[in-house]
Scaffold this motif. Sequence first.
Motif, PDB file in Angstrom:
ATOM      1  N   SER A  27      15.724   0.744  22.539  1.00  0.00           N
ATOM      2  CA  SER A  27      15.171   0.036  21.625  1.00  0.00           C
ATOM      3  C   SER A  27      13.581   0.657  21.776  1.00  0.00           C
ATOM      4  CB  SER A  27      14.614  -1.318  22.234  1.00  0.00           C
ATOM      5  OG  SER A  27      14.211  -1.295  23.409  1.00  0.00           O
ATOM      6  N   PRO A  28      12.873   0.523  20.801  1.00  0.00           N
ATOM      7  CA  PRO A  28      11.425   1.202  20.762  1.00  0.00           C
ATOM      8  C   PRO A  28      10.664   0.839  22.357  1.00  0.00           C
ATOM      9  CG  PRO A  28      11.848   0.187  18.729  1.00  0.00           C
ATOM     10  CD  PRO A  28      12.995  -0.150  19.494  1.00  0.00           C
ATOM     11  N   ALA A  29      10.950  -0.405  22.706  1.00  0.00           N
ATOM     12  CA  ALA A  29      10.390  -0.678  24.265  1.00  0.00           C
ATOM     13  C   ALA A  29      11.059   0.251  25.347  1.00  0.00           C
ATOM     14  CB  ALA A  29      10.555  -2.043  24.363  1.00  0.00           C
ATOM     15  N   MET A  30      12.070   0.311  25.178  1.00  0.00           N
ATOM     16  CA  MET A  30      12.899   1.232  26.413  1.00  0.00           C
ATOM     17  C   MET A  30      12.313   2.634  26.106  1.00  0.00           C
ATOM     18  SD  MET A  30      15.329   1.611  28.652  1.00  0.00           S
ATOM     19  CE  MET A  30      16.598   0.398  28.674  1.00  0.00           C
ATOM     20  N   LEU A  31      12.356   3.098  24.877  1.00  0.00           N
ATOM     21  CA  LEU A  31      11.844   4.675  24.691  1.00  0.00           C
ATOM     22  C   LEU A  31      10.473   4.855  25.153  1.00  0.00           C
ATOM     23  CD1 LEU A  31      13.698   5.241  21.271  1.00  0.00           C
ATOM     24  CD2 LEU A  31      14.187   6.182  23.320  1.00  0.00           C
ATOM     25  N   ALA A  32       9.606   3.589  24.904  1.00  0.00           N
ATOM     26  CA  ALA A  32       8.409   3.820  25.272  1.00  0.00           C
ATOM     27  C   ALA A  32       8.386   3.790  26.785  1.00  0.00           C
ATOM     28  CB  ALA A  32       7.358   2.733  24.868  1.00  0.00           C
ATOM     29  N   GLY A  59      24.196   2.793  25.740  1.00  0.00           N
ATOM     30  CA  GLY A  59      24.981   2.454  24.506  1.00  0.00           C
ATOM     31  C   GLY A  59      24.394   3.149  23.264  1.00  0.00           C
ATOM     32  N   GLY A  60      23.005   3.736  23.488  1.00  0.00           N
ATOM     33  CA  GLY A  60      22.539   4.317  22.022  1.00  0.00           C
ATOM     34  C   GLY A  60      21.512   3.417  21.603  1.00  0.00           C
ATOM     35  N   PHE A  61      20.852   3.696  20.617  1.00  0.00           N
ATOM     36  CA  PHE A  61      19.719   2.906  19.849  1.00  0.00           C
ATOM     37  C   PHE A  61      20.153   1.530  19.738  1.00  0.00           C
ATOM     38  CE2 PHE A  61      18.702   7.319  17.812  1.00  0.00           C
ATOM     39  CZ  PHE A  61      17.552   7.124  18.563  1.00  0.00           C
ATOM     40  N   ASP A  62      19.097   0.828  19.593  1.00  0.00           N
ATOM     41  CA  ASP A  62      19.181  -0.661  19.541  1.00  0.00           C
ATOM     42  C   ASP A  62      19.634  -1.229  18.126  1.00  0.00           C
ATOM     43  OD1 ASP A  62      19.264  -3.619  19.437  1.00  0.00           O
ATOM     44  OD2 ASP A  62      17.285  -3.724  20.675  1.00  0.00           O
ATOM     45  N   LEU A  63      20.813  -1.500  17.872  1.00  0.00           N
ATOM     46  CA  LEU A  63      21.464  -1.866  16.634  1.00  0.00           C
ATOM     47  C   LEU A  63      20.660  -3.193  16.013  1.00  0.00           C
ATOM     48  CD1 LEU A  63      25.024  -0.964  16.805  1.00  0.00           C
ATOM     49  CD2 LEU A  63      23.169   0.475  16.028  1.00  0.00           C
ATOM     50  N   ARG A  64      20.190  -4.004  17.001  1.00  0.00           N
ATOM     51  CA  ARG A  64      19.504  -5.230  16.249  1.00  0.00           C
ATOM     52  C   ARG A  64      17.895  -5.048  15.808  1.00  0.00           C
ATOM     53  NH1 ARG A  64      19.400  -7.690  22.271  1.00  0.00           N
ATOM     54  NH2 ARG A  64      18.502  -5.662  22.653  1.00  0.00           N
ATOM     55  N   THR A  65      17.585  -3.577  15.765  1.00  0.00           N
ATOM     56  CA  THR A  65      16.420  -3.299  15.114  1.00  0.00           C
ATOM     57  C   THR A  65      16.283  -3.594  13.724  1.00  0.00           C
ATOM     58  OG1 THR A  65      15.990  -1.954  16.991  1.00  0.00           O
ATOM     59  CG2 THR A  65      14.612  -1.539  15.100  1.00  0.00           C
ATOM     60  N   GLU A  66      15.386  -4.266  13.276  1.00  0.00           N
ATOM     61  CA  GLU A  66      15.306  -4.186  11.577  1.00  0.00           C
ATOM     62  C   GLU A  66      15.274  -2.956  11.000  1.00  0.00           C
ATOM     63  OE1 GLU A  66      15.428  -7.195  10.038  1.00  0.00           O
ATOM     64  OE2 GLU A  66      15.476  -8.306  11.813  1.00  0.00           O
ATOM     65  N   PRO A  67      15.891  -2.974   9.767  1.00  0.00           N
ATOM     66  CA  PRO A  67      15.607  -1.545   9.109  1.00  0.00           C
ATOM     67  C   PRO A  67      14.508  -0.835   9.016  1.00  0.00           C
ATOM     68  CG  PRO A  67      17.185  -3.260   8.080  1.00  0.00           C
ATOM     69  CD  PRO A  67      16.662  -3.869   9.198  1.00  0.00           C
TER      70      PRO A  67
END
Length: 229
Positions: A27-32, A59-67
């Motif tokens: 997620s953006p938070a994990m990446l930060a 597992g890769g990017f957070d698919l729950r992220t809004e478009p």
Amino acid sequence: MSPLTSYALADGVATIEMDDGKANALSPAMLAELSAAFDRAEADGAIVLLTGRQRTFSGGFDLRTEPAGWPAMVAGGARLAERILAFPHPVVAACNGNAVAMGGFLLLACDVRVGAAGDFKLGLNEVAIGLAVPRFGIALAQHRLARPYADRCLLTGALLDPDEACAAGFLDRVVAPERLRDEARAATDALAALDRTAHATTKLHVRERVLVGVRDGIERIEAGGVEGW
């Protein structure tokens, strides 16, 4: 909110562990947090040991992220891959198990990758879930994967078991799960003998072309969003 990563420095090795309690979604938070951890490791002059939790590397990017948030998240993943590719000290990945999509790209960016044996899946499954592979990911796959596997993994979304993932180029070796940390730490100890200046300079020379590709991918995402990657 609980931290998504931890940082531990011992004997010149910075262990950066991802643990969101689930699939280690980037997620953006994990990446930060990961970006900040690499900044800290560079300031500490440390070799990095990057690992995940239990049976999952990521597992890769957070698919729950809004478009609307996807372009920034994907660009953040690309910047992290660029950071690892050009990191001035050695980076070892201890892959606990599953490593999919952006999790696979993180493995491709690391210098040495040790993986756990078991019923795990590694690969780039973007097309299988309806996503085009970002250009930065294509550059990474073509740089690091064996030629037949790069084409297969990118175009079919194939997921591989650890042994085949090793043959493909996602991993350098596969060990028993209970030996993973010890084997990864042995790799960091061996790399500690390298001349750091020679290592950093040679890394940039060897990876010059893939870094150009990754940076081009970042620019395209920033300029064109989803359509640009």
